[in-house]
Scaffold this motif. Sequence first.
Motif, short mmCIF file in Angstrom:
data_model
loop_
_atom_site.label_atom_id
_atom_site.label_comp_id
_atom_site.label_asym_id
_atom_site.label_seq_id
_atom_site.Cartn_x
_atom_site.Cartn_y
_atom_site.Cartn_z
N ASP A 1 -18.50 11.22 39.58
CA ASP A 1 -19.90 11.65 39.54
C ASP A 1 -20.85 10.46 39.57
O ASP A 1 -21.86 10.46 40.29
CB ASP A 1 -20.17 12.48 38.28
N LEU A 2 -20.53 9.44 38.79
CA LEU A 2 -21.38 8.25 38.74
C LEU A 2 -21.45 7.58 40.11
O LEU A 2 -22.54 7.23 40.59
CB LEU A 2 -20.86 7.27 37.70
N ASN A 3 -20.31 7.41 40.76
CA ASN A 3 -20.29 6.77 42.08
C ASN A 3 -21.09 7.58 43.10
O ASN A 3 -21.73 7.01 43.99
CB ASN A 3 -18.85 6.59 42.56
N HIS A 4 -21.05 8.91 42.96
CA HIS A 4 -21.82 9.77 43.87
C HIS A 4 -23.31 9.45 43.77
O HIS A 4 -24.00 9.28 44.79
CB HIS A 4 -21.57 11.24 43.52
N TYR A 5 -23.82 9.35 42.54
CA TYR A 5 -25.25 9.09 42.36
C TYR A 5 -25.61 7.66 42.73
O TYR A 5 -26.68 7.42 43.30
CB TYR A 5 -25.66 9.40 40.92
N LEU A 6 -24.74 6.71 42.45
CA LEU A 6 -25.03 5.33 42.82
C LEU A 6 -25.15 5.19 44.34
O LEU A 6 -26.07 4.54 44.85
CB LEU A 6 -23.94 4.40 42.28
N LYS A 7 -24.22 5.80 45.07
CA LYS A 7 -24.28 5.76 46.53
C LYS A 7 -25.54 6.46 47.05
O LYS A 7 -26.18 6.00 48.00
CB LYS A 7 -23.03 6.42 47.12
N LYS A 8 -25.89 7.56 46.41
CA LYS A 8 -27.09 8.30 46.81
C LYS A 8 -28.34 7.45 46.63
O LYS A 8 -29.20 7.39 47.51
CB LYS A 8 -27.19 9.58 45.96
N TYR A 9 -28.45 6.76 45.49
CA TYR A 9 -29.63 5.96 45.21
C TYR A 9 -29.69 4.72 46.10
O TYR A 9 -30.78 4.27 46.47
CB TYR A 9 -29.66 5.56 43.73
N VAL A 10 -28.53 4.17 46.45
CA VAL A 10 -28.50 3.04 47.39
C VAL A 10 -28.99 3.50 48.76
O VAL A 10 -29.80 2.83 49.42
CB VAL A 10 -27.08 2.45 47.49
N LYS A 11 -28.51 4.65 49.21
CA LYS A 11 -28.89 5.19 50.52
C LYS A 11 -30.39 5.45 50.59
O LYS A 11 -31.02 5.25 51.64
CB LYS A 11 -28.12 6.48 50.78
N GLU A 12 -30.99 5.86 49.48
CA GLU A 12 -32.41 6.19 49.46
C GLU A 12 -33.29 4.98 49.16
O GLU A 12 -34.50 5.10 49.04
CB GLU A 12 -32.67 7.30 48.43
N GLY A 13 -32.66 3.80 49.04
CA GLY A 13 -33.43 2.58 48.86
C GLY A 13 -33.92 2.34 47.45
O GLY A 13 -34.78 1.48 47.23
N ILE A 14 -33.37 3.06 46.50
CA ILE A 14 -33.79 2.90 45.11
C ILE A 14 -32.97 1.80 44.43
O ILE A 14 -33.50 1.01 43.65
CB ILE A 14 -33.62 4.22 44.34
N LEU A 15 -31.68 1.75 44.73
CA LEU A 15 -30.80 0.71 44.19
C LEU A 15 -30.25 -0.16 45.31
O LEU A 15 -30.22 0.25 46.47
CB LEU A 15 -29.63 1.34 43.42
#
Length: 282
Positions: free
Chosen positions: A46-60
């Motif tokens: 679950d954590l990796n899912h959100y981290l990848k999502k935030y990277v893709k959206e330019g947040i992380l």
Amino acid sequence: MTSKKYSKKIQNIFLDDPYKILSFMRWGVTTPANLRYELGIESKQDLNHYLKKYVKEGILQKLSKGMYVMTESGKIIYDHYEHYKNKQLVRVENLKVTFVVEKGGEELVKNLKSKKQELKNNVTMYHAKLKRHSTRLIVSKNQYKFEVTVTNALGITPNEAFHYAMLEAYGVANHLTDSFDIELSEGYANGKPEIAIPSPFASASLLINGASQIRTDKAIMNRSKGRGADWEVYNLQDAQKVVDMPDTMARIEEKIDRIEKNSVYSSPFYSNLAGNSQLGFF
């Protein structure tokens, strides 16, 4: 970036952050392992899912060796979100939660980095700062109590804000049990927390009186930095009354309107008018 884009990001990203990852990431670089530990995330997937999502959206941004950091644009969006959220939500401040130390009190006294304070009646306190919250270990007559003062917690309703404040306290307690060989009881809230509810009635009262604060025995109307006008009370029952106040006032207004209407219709003057066709009213 326009305010419209900010609001869209806020809605789609920050409100959909179940583990408060972005709140933790705002202030530094960290790893997934550290995030899982600090935020109590059990599922690595679950954590990796959100981290990848935030990277893709330019947040992380993902750095070398599995490190993550918030981008500058992400920080700007986050700060706008926090500013908006802080004004709109109920805030619980200075909630004291006490845990009885059932095992390991002496170890805490020896190993907890703290400032010692000796009081009367053979009571000694050890003050420490843990996970951004003030704590104190209270020792008296071989009894050990660990108290957490939650600085603030936000929620949509008073009950939700109070719940999140309790979770913050339990997070500190869990950190303590992970760090030392101790056992704690269930926590219980004590003292008088400040429950601040955004209120148009408080705003109007402060404006009419030209004041930044109005204090009574049971509540405070206050306008503080970073927030609008709040109605602050000290228990959940009164907090719910403040939340319900607009609906209560609306019901009172409707009732008064009905009373006035019935009073007019039942008056002799109205009856005379209704029976006098020469006036041409009816």
